[in-house]
Design an enzyme around this catalytic site. Sequence first.
Site, PDB file in Angstrom:
ATOM      1  N   ARG A 186       0.823  -1.219   0.000  1.00  0.00           N
ATOM      2  CA  ARG A 186       0.000   0.000   0.000  1.00  0.00           C
ATOM      3  C   ARG A 186       0.853   1.263   0.000  1.00  0.00           C
ATOM      4  O   ARG A 186       0.498   2.250  -0.631  1.00  0.00           O
ATOM      5  CB  ARG A 186      -0.933  -0.009   1.214  1.00  0.00           C
ATOM      6  CG  ARG A 186      -1.983  -1.074   1.125  1.00  0.00           C
ATOM      7  CD  ARG A 186      -2.823  -1.140   2.375  1.00  0.00           C
ATOM      8  NE  ARG A 186      -3.839  -2.179   2.250  1.00  0.00           N
ATOM      9  CZ  ARG A 186      -4.731  -2.462   3.178  1.00  0.00           C
ATOM     10  NH1 ARG A 186      -4.743  -1.804   4.318  1.00  0.00           N
ATOM     11  NH2 ARG A 186      -5.630  -3.405   2.983  1.00  0.00           N
ATOM     12  N   GLU A 241      -5.093  -0.792  17.376  1.00  0.00           N
ATOM     13  CA  GLU A 241      -4.422   0.261  16.601  1.00  0.00           C
ATOM     14  C   GLU A 241      -3.751   1.305  17.484  1.00  0.00           C
ATOM     15  O   GLU A 241      -2.938   2.102  17.003  1.00  0.00           O
ATOM     16  CB  GLU A 241      -5.437   0.908  15.636  1.00  0.00           C
ATOM     17  CG  GLU A 241      -4.759   1.566  14.455  1.00  0.00           C
ATOM     18  CD  GLU A 241      -5.737   2.030  13.388  1.00  0.00           C
ATOM     19  OE1 GLU A 241      -6.796   1.392  13.204  1.00  0.00           O
ATOM     20  OE2 GLU A 241      -5.445   3.045  12.733  1.00  0.00           O
TER      21      GLU A 241
HETATM   22  C1  LIG Z   1     -12.803   1.569   6.307  1.00  0.00           C
HETATM   23  C2  LIG Z   1     -11.901   0.589   7.014  1.00  0.00           C
HETATM   24  C3  LIG Z   1     -11.845  -0.740   6.597  1.00  0.00           C
HETATM   25  C4  LIG Z   1     -10.996  -1.630   7.219  1.00  0.00           C
HETATM   26  N1  LIG Z   1     -10.982  -2.917   6.812  1.00  0.00           N
HETATM   27  C5  LIG Z   1     -10.213  -3.819   7.459  1.00  0.00           C
HETATM   28  C6  LIG Z   1     -10.225  -5.192   7.081  1.00  0.00           C
HETATM   29  O1  LIG Z   1     -10.908  -5.582   6.158  1.00  0.00           O
HETATM   30  N2  LIG Z   1      -9.447  -6.039   7.790  1.00  0.00           N
HETATM   31  C7  LIG Z   1      -8.663  -5.638   8.839  1.00  0.00           C
HETATM   32  O2  LIG Z   1      -7.991  -6.457   9.468  1.00  0.00           O
HETATM   33  N3  LIG Z   1      -8.642  -4.340   9.207  1.00  0.00           N
HETATM   34  C8  LIG Z   1      -9.396  -3.431   8.552  1.00  0.00           C
HETATM   35  N4  LIG Z   1      -9.369  -2.118   8.950  1.00  0.00           N
HETATM   36  C9  LIG Z   1      -8.560  -1.712  10.098  1.00  0.00           C
HETATM   37  C10 LIG Z   1      -9.259  -2.112  11.392  1.00  0.00           C
HETATM   38  O3  LIG Z   1     -10.654  -1.929  11.242  1.00  0.00           O
HETATM   39  C11 LIG Z   1      -8.791  -1.242  12.559  1.00  0.00           C
HETATM   40  O4  LIG Z   1      -7.393  -1.251  12.637  1.00  0.00           O
HETATM   41  C12 LIG Z   1      -9.389  -1.783  13.851  1.00  0.00           C
HETATM   42  O5  LIG Z   1     -10.802  -1.685  13.801  1.00  0.00           O
HETATM   43  C13 LIG Z   1      -8.896  -1.017  15.050  1.00  0.00           C
HETATM   44  O6  LIG Z   1      -9.583  -1.493  16.164  1.00  0.00           O
HETATM   45  P1  LIG Z   1      -9.344  -0.856  17.581  1.00  0.00           P
HETATM   46  O7  LIG Z   1     -10.321  -1.529  18.479  1.00  0.00           O
HETATM   47  O8  LIG Z   1      -7.914  -0.863  17.934  1.00  0.00           O
HETATM   48  O9  LIG Z   1      -9.741   0.672  17.395  1.00  0.00           O
HETATM   49  P2  LIG Z   1     -11.102   1.291  16.866  1.00  0.00           P
HETATM   50  O10 LIG Z   1     -11.959   0.267  16.191  1.00  0.00           O
HETATM   51  O11 LIG Z   1     -10.704   2.502  16.113  1.00  0.00           O
HETATM   52  O12 LIG Z   1     -11.858   1.666  18.202  1.00  0.00           O
HETATM   53  C14 LIG Z   1     -11.355   2.668  19.057  1.00  0.00           C
HETATM   54  C15 LIG Z   1     -12.541   3.373  19.661  1.00  0.00           C
HETATM   55  O13 LIG Z   1     -12.084   4.177  20.736  1.00  0.00           O
HETATM   56  C16 LIG Z   1     -12.753   5.434  20.633  1.00  0.00           C
HETATM   57  N5  LIG Z   1     -11.983   6.466  21.343  1.00  0.00           N
HETATM   58  C17 LIG Z   1     -10.885   7.142  20.930  1.00  0.00           C
HETATM   59  N6  LIG Z   1     -10.499   8.018  21.877  1.00  0.00           N
HETATM   60  C18 LIG Z   1     -11.366   7.902  22.898  1.00  0.00           C
HETATM   61  C19 LIG Z   1     -11.503   8.552  24.163  1.00  0.00           C
HETATM   62  N7  LIG Z   1     -10.668   9.517  24.563  1.00  0.00           N
HETATM   63  N8  LIG Z   1     -12.521   8.168  24.982  1.00  0.00           N
HETATM   64  C20 LIG Z   1     -13.390   7.191  24.613  1.00  0.00           C
HETATM   65  N9  LIG Z   1     -13.312   6.547  23.413  1.00  0.00           N
HETATM   66  C21 LIG Z   1     -12.312   6.903  22.584  1.00  0.00           C
HETATM   67  C22 LIG Z   1     -12.860   5.679  19.149  1.00  0.00           C
HETATM   68  O14 LIG Z   1     -13.835   6.658  18.855  1.00  0.00           O
HETATM   69  C23 LIG Z   1     -13.250   4.285  18.671  1.00  0.00           C
HETATM   70  O15 LIG Z   1     -14.633   4.074  18.751  1.00  0.00           O
HETATM   71  C24 LIG Z   1     -10.190  -1.193   8.305  1.00  0.00           C
HETATM   72  C25 LIG Z   1     -10.243   0.138   8.725  1.00  0.00           C
HETATM   73  C26 LIG Z   1     -11.074   1.015   8.100  1.00  0.00           C
HETATM   74  C27 LIG Z   1     -11.117   2.443   8.590  1.00  0.00           C
END
Ligand SMILES: Cc1cc2nc3c(=O)[nH]c(=O)nc-3n(C[C@H](O)[C@H](O)[C@H](O)COP(=O)(O)OP(=O)(O)OC[C@H]3O[C@@H](n4cnc5c(N)ncnc54)[C@H](O)[C@@H]3O)c2cc1C
Length: 353
Positions: free
Chosen positions: A173, A316
């Site tokens: 990418r 992430e």
């Molecule tokens: C459009 C898209 C498609 C994708 N497709 C894929 C795929 O097909 N396969 C794959 O493996 N990965 C994919 N990814 C990547 C993957 O979805 C993300 O890396 C993953 O969802 C991250 O998960 P997480 O739980 O770490 O964070 P997130 O899912 O980002 O959740 C973090 C949450 O914490 C909240 N937050 C942040 N700061 C605060 C705060 N101060 N107080 C309270 N809440 C807060 C945020 O608002 C969010 O709701 C994709 C990403 C995107 C954007």
Amino acid sequence: MQIPAINGSGSEIVHKQLAYAKKLGIPVRLRVYVERIIRDEDGRVKGLQVREGYRFPNAQSGKVKSIKAKKAVILCHGGFGADVNYRMKHDPKLTDKFDTTNQPGATSELWREASRIGGNLIQADWIQCGPWNSPEEKGMGVALYFAQGAAATQGIWIDCATGKRFVNELANRKIRADAVITNNNKGHTCIALADQTAVDLTIQKSRPGILDKQLERKVVHKFATLEDLAKQYNVPMDALQATIADYNKHQAEGTPDEMGRKIYKGAQAIGTGPWYCSILSPKVHHCMGGLETNSKGQVIDVSSDKPIPGLYAAGESTGGVHGAVRLGSCAVLDCLANGRIAGRKAAQEQNWS
Ligand SMILES: Cc1cc2nc3c(=O)[nH]c(=O)nc-3n(C[C@H](O)[C@H](O)[C@H](O)COP(=O)(O)OP(=O)(O)OC[C@H]3O[C@@H](n4cnc5c(N)ncnc54)[C@H](O)[C@@H]3O)c2cc1C
């Protein structure tokens, strides 16, 4: 809430997790904004200061409360792809000219807060842009399924100013996004291009209905002839024909082309109209950097290189897991695997109070 039997997106995983959390009696708090991580003088993280009833993006909304963590806190606040100011501190080229595939709440507050209390932030400037997105729609959109699914595999990506290919369409990418950005910075439009045969062999099979949606939303464009397409995007016709002829030569020989792309299994010669294309414009997609963690998911202290007692992280919000360019589909795996490790280890902590 009505939960559908099954769906093909990531929400299917979350639905299952929510149902299991409900079964275990674990409360899920929505509209709770984490404002502060409370790290005590003894070095241990002991809780959070939050705003209950928070309304994004009003940082002053909601009622301030403190939550005591008996054992530990696990950070999983995701990336900051939607936070232009913060992402420009790490990668100045990612100005507001760049859209993002992320939701608007992918912001930096907890990145800053975790740094403030001593969490070691690593590789935060390794921000991945999706190379396949279209500027003719917001966010992730649907054009990428054409640019990646049809054109990158059985078509070509071309620089409209030259009529030539400019990158291996199946490179990682970063290589592809950087190549598009370089051309865009010269004022050159880049497009993903495929003919009817390529479309029939790829997305028409793997994603029935998607082409109609892409055409309806005017993010993939259809042309009766290659000349019509070339005229629309000011592509020099001779050069474009030479580019296609070169691709077809390698397709016939089964040899890798000048960009090093191997001919995709089952790919046919390009040349059967109608023709399809989408404009390419990279969008900020994923933060590879984040908090340094050890194999237990504990967050490492910037000043001692030792774990911060009572603080874990996963997903992430962490760094160092994916290297400089994460592979597609591996982020959710990272979240699930490391989230489970962090959760299990946090649950094994002694109650400190
Ligand atoms: C459009 C898209 C498609 C994708 N497709 C894929 C795929 O097909 N396969 C794959 O493996 N990965 C994919 N990814 C990547 C993957 O979805 C993300 O890396 C993953 O969802 C991250 O998960 P997480 O739980 O770490 O964070 P997130 O899912 O980002 O959740 C973090 C949450 O914490 C909240 N937050 C942040 N700061 C605060 C705060 N101060 N107080 C309270 N809440 C807060 C945020 O608002 C969010 O709701 C994709 C990403 C995107 C954007």
